[in-house]
Motif scaffolding. Sequence first.
Motif, PDB file in Angstrom:
ATOM      1  N   ILE A  64       0.835  -1.200   0.000  1.00  0.00           N
ATOM      2  CA  ILE A  64       0.000   0.000   0.000  1.00  0.00           C
ATOM      3  C   ILE A  64       0.875   1.258   0.000  1.00  0.00           C
ATOM      4  O   ILE A  64       0.565   2.246  -0.672  1.00  0.00           O
ATOM      5  N   LEU A  65       1.982   1.236   0.723  1.00  0.00           N
ATOM      6  CA  LEU A  65       2.897   2.380   0.723  1.00  0.00           C
ATOM      7  C   LEU A  65       3.412   2.676  -0.675  1.00  0.00           C
ATOM      8  O   LEU A  65       3.548   3.840  -1.069  1.00  0.00           O
ATOM      9  N   GLN A  66       3.684   1.630  -1.440  1.00  0.00           N
ATOM     10  CA  GLN A  66       4.131   1.817  -2.826  1.00  0.00           C
ATOM     11  C   GLN A  66       3.023   2.444  -3.672  1.00  0.00           C
ATOM     12  O   GLN A  66       3.267   3.348  -4.466  1.00  0.00           O
ATOM     13  N   ALA A  67       1.795   1.964  -3.468  1.00  0.00           N
ATOM     14  CA  ALA A  67       0.660   2.533  -4.212  1.00  0.00           C
ATOM     15  C   ALA A  67       0.416   3.985  -3.800  1.00  0.00           C
ATOM     16  O   ALA A  67      -0.068   4.791  -4.603  1.00  0.00           O
ATOM     17  N   MET A  68       0.749   4.315  -2.568  1.00  0.00           N
ATOM     18  CA  MET A  68       0.611   5.693  -2.078  1.00  0.00           C
ATOM     19  C   MET A  68       1.763   6.602  -2.534  1.00  0.00           C
ATOM     20  O   MET A  68       1.730   7.807  -2.317  1.00  0.00           O
ATOM     21  N   ASN A  69       2.814   5.997  -3.119  1.00  0.00           N
ATOM     22  CA  ASN A  69       4.022   6.723  -3.523  1.00  0.00           C
ATOM     23  C   ASN A  69       4.705   7.378  -2.320  1.00  0.00           C
ATOM     24  O   ASN A  69       5.173   8.516  -2.387  1.00  0.00           O
ATOM     25  N   ARG A  70       4.804   6.627  -1.223  1.00  0.00           N
ATOM     26  CA  ARG A  70       5.417   7.162  -0.008  1.00  0.00           C
ATOM     27  C   ARG A  70       6.952   7.041  -0.030  1.00  0.00           C
ATOM     28  O   ARG A  70       7.641   7.667   0.764  1.00  0.00           O
ATOM     29  N   ARG A  71       7.486   6.165  -0.869  1.00  0.00           N
ATOM     30  CA  ARG A  71       8.935   6.051  -1.088  1.00  0.00           C
ATOM     31  C   ARG A  71       9.720   5.549   0.125  1.00  0.00           C
ATOM     32  O   ARG A  71      10.839   5.953   0.378  1.00  0.00           O
ATOM     33  N   TYR A  72       9.081   4.703   0.913  1.00  0.00           N
ATOM     34  CA  TYR A  72       9.772   3.926   1.929  1.00  0.00           C
ATOM     35  C   TYR A  72       8.974   2.645   2.118  1.00  0.00           C
ATOM     36  O   TYR A  72       7.794   2.577   1.761  1.00  0.00           O
ATOM     37  N   THR A  73       9.612   1.627   2.659  1.00  0.00           N
ATOM     38  CA  THR A  73       8.937   0.358   2.922  1.00  0.00           C
ATOM     39  C   THR A  73       8.561   0.285   4.400  1.00  0.00           C
ATOM     40  O   THR A  73       9.008   1.090   5.218  1.00  0.00           O
ATOM     41  N   ARG A  74       7.779  -0.703   4.705  1.00  0.00           N
ATOM     42  CA  ARG A  74       7.415  -0.976   6.095  1.00  0.00           C
ATOM     43  C   ARG A  74       8.676  -1.158   6.940  1.00  0.00           C
ATOM     44  O   ARG A  74       8.798  -0.585   8.026  1.00  0.00           O
ATOM     45  N   GLU A  75       9.622  -1.923   6.406  1.00  0.00           N
ATOM     46  CA  GLU A  75      10.842  -2.228   7.145  1.00  0.00           C
ATOM     47  C   GLU A  75      11.689  -0.977   7.377  1.00  0.00           C
ATOM     48  O   GLU A  75      12.262  -0.785   8.460  1.00  0.00           O
ATOM     49  N   GLN A  76      11.768  -0.118   6.356  1.00  0.00           N
ATOM     50  CA  GLN A  76      12.552   1.118   6.488  1.00  0.00           C
ATOM     51  C   GLN A  76      11.949   2.051   7.531  1.00  0.00           C
ATOM     52  O   GLN A  76      12.669   2.658   8.335  1.00  0.00           O
ATOM     53  N   TYR A  77      10.631   2.162   7.522  1.00  0.00           N
ATOM     54  CA  TYR A  77       9.974   3.027   8.515  1.00  0.00           C
ATOM     55  C   TYR A  77      10.217   2.487   9.922  1.00  0.00           C
ATOM     56  O   TYR A  77      10.557   3.249  10.833  1.00  0.00           O
ATOM     57  N   LEU A  78      10.020   1.193  10.094  1.00  0.00           N
ATOM     58  CA  LEU A  78      10.171   0.597  11.423  1.00  0.00           C
ATOM     59  C   LEU A  78      11.608   0.759  11.934  1.00  0.00           C
ATOM     60  O   LEU A  78      11.834   1.105  13.103  1.00  0.00           O
ATOM     61  N   GLU A  79      12.577   0.537  11.054  1.00  0.00           N
ATOM     62  CA  GLU A  79      13.982   0.711  11.438  1.00  0.00           C
ATOM     63  C   GLU A  79      14.241   2.151  11.888  1.00  0.00           C
ATOM     64  O   GLU A  79      14.921   2.399  12.892  1.00  0.00           O
ATOM     65  N   LEU A  80      13.676   3.126  11.158  1.00  0.00           N
ATOM     66  CA  LEU A  80      13.843   4.542  11.503  1.00  0.00           C
ATOM     67  C   LEU A  80      13.201   4.857  12.850  1.00  0.00           C
ATOM     68  O   LEU A  80      13.821   5.490  13.715  1.00  0.00           O
ATOM     69  N   ALA A  81      11.959   4.411  13.032  1.00  0.00           N
ATOM     70  CA  ALA A  81      11.236   4.709  14.278  1.00  0.00           C
ATOM     71  C   ALA A  81      11.941   4.111  15.487  1.00  0.00           C
ATOM     72  O   ALA A  81      12.077   4.769  16.536  1.00  0.00           O
ATOM     73  N   LEU A  82      12.411   2.871  15.356  1.00  0.00           N
ATOM     74  CA  LEU A  82      13.091   2.223  16.476  1.00  0.00           C
ATOM     75  C   LEU A  82      14.449   2.877  16.752  1.00  0.00           C
ATOM     76  O   LEU A  82      14.887   2.951  17.909  1.00  0.00           O
ATOM     77  N   LYS A  83      15.111   3.352  15.699  1.00  0.00           N
ATOM     78  CA  LYS A  83      16.373   4.077  15.880  1.00  0.00           C
ATOM     79  C   LYS A  83      16.130   5.364  16.671  1.00  0.00           C
ATOM     80  O   LYS A  83      16.889   5.701  17.589  1.00  0.00           O
ATOM     81  N   ILE A  84      15.057   6.076  16.341  1.00  0.00           N
ATOM     82  CA  ILE A  84      14.710   7.313  17.054  1.00  0.00           C
ATOM     83  C   ILE A  84      14.404   6.998  18.514  1.00  0.00           C
ATOM     84  O   ILE A  84      14.866   7.693  19.424  1.00  0.00           O
TER      85      ILE A  84
END
Length: 481
Positions: free
Chosen positions: A314-334
């Motif tokens: 769905i993120l790809q269809a939304m053209n958000r330009r990140y994956t589920r895994e990339q977002y989760l990695e970023l959020a957990l890093k923060i």
Amino acid sequence: MYNEIDLDKIDINSEPPTEEPARQYYFMAKCRQIVKLESERLGRPLYACTQTFGCQMNARDSEKLAGILEQAGYKLTEDENADFVIYNTCTVRDNANQRVYGRLGFLNSMKKKNPQMKIALCGCMMQEESVIDKIRKSYRFVDLIFGTHNIFKFAELLCTMLESESMIIDIWKDTDQIVEDLPVERKYPFKSGINIMFGCNNFCSYCIVPYVRGRERSRNPKDILREIEALVADGVVEIMLLGQNVNSYGKNLEEPVSFAGLLREVEKIKGLERIRFMTSHPKDLSDELIQVMKESKKICRHLHLPLQSGSTRILQAMNRRYTREQYLELALKIRREIPDIAITTDIIVGFPGETPEDIEETIDMVKQVKYENAFTFIYSRRTGTPAAAMENRVPEETVKEGFDKLLKVVQDTARERVALLQGQVHTALVEEKNEQDTSLMTGRLSNNTIVHFPGDDSLIGKIVDVRLEECHGFYYVGEMV
């Protein structure tokens, strides 16, 4: 600049200046004369009401509109039964448009009783051609319409409206102009929003903002710092840096500056106590920004990081330009780098093609990131966006079922996160008297949590220490220490 200008000394019989913002001060002076004459004729002041629909950027724009109206001689009021009413509109979701149309029907009945009443519409909704066509045909009693790109021209447009009997429409398709140094009437004397950039280049497939706000334009950092310094000198202790995606700040400047670099300079301003910002797109939130936030003594411990969906498909269809895994990695890093930070988010349910399995992935993401709050929305089809042409609509019943299921998890998780603060002492900026209980004041913690505690009006605008004693889901009741 505007504090130094005496409108009464401007020669309104001369030709208006061509340079901005001097041109707008000329028209403010001209409006002031018109308003003064009408006020004398009526034997009372003229009243103006500004109503805001939408985001923090709209709220900041409305402060500018109010400032200009005040300089033009109007008395500001929250009552729509006024001599001049302006709606600053939003168009992110269809219900925002419908709300404006409903309010216009109400204003029409008022204008029939008072034909001298003037009505104006501005903001994002006015950038849509279909909206302008509809207003021309069905709401012909509206006097002035303008959009997002030429809001700085408000004084000039106001003058044209006051001198005209016909509907004035002035819509720009786009602009590269940034005109500041105009009057602002702040809602709060102790905090303020600051536009650091305008527009958006992301083109998420569901979002109409790039079409109504235009391409990204960043303000010169020296102008931003000068404005903040002036605000601090005027009593402001907290500022919010505003942009559709602040992480993109500075990329189009002649001498590029990163958003993290700008924050470092803002933090140096003496007398400024708190720095907030909205909104950050996950695709370009840098390690540099995380480090600046981690080291800062002034940047608030709150980050709004829109997710929209927990499903990569769905993120790809939304053209958000990140994956589920990339977002989760970023959020957990923060979370790892800044343990006391509160993360909030936006989530859309019912995007074309979304399945119950996609909703489960979003729910799983909420459980892993553990948001302090999430703003959940049902997908709203916006004509002109790529998603509007997608055919695989999600049945209403499926959307509602998924929305309710997600909302429960969001609320449960948020309550758990907020409850972790119980018994701790935190600093709170006292914002106002509590509306329900006037013996209490309402303050906001660095992490954006609200706390109510005993106090009086003398505390408004001050930063005080508060012990968080009783957690009530999303807010606290406490005691000042």
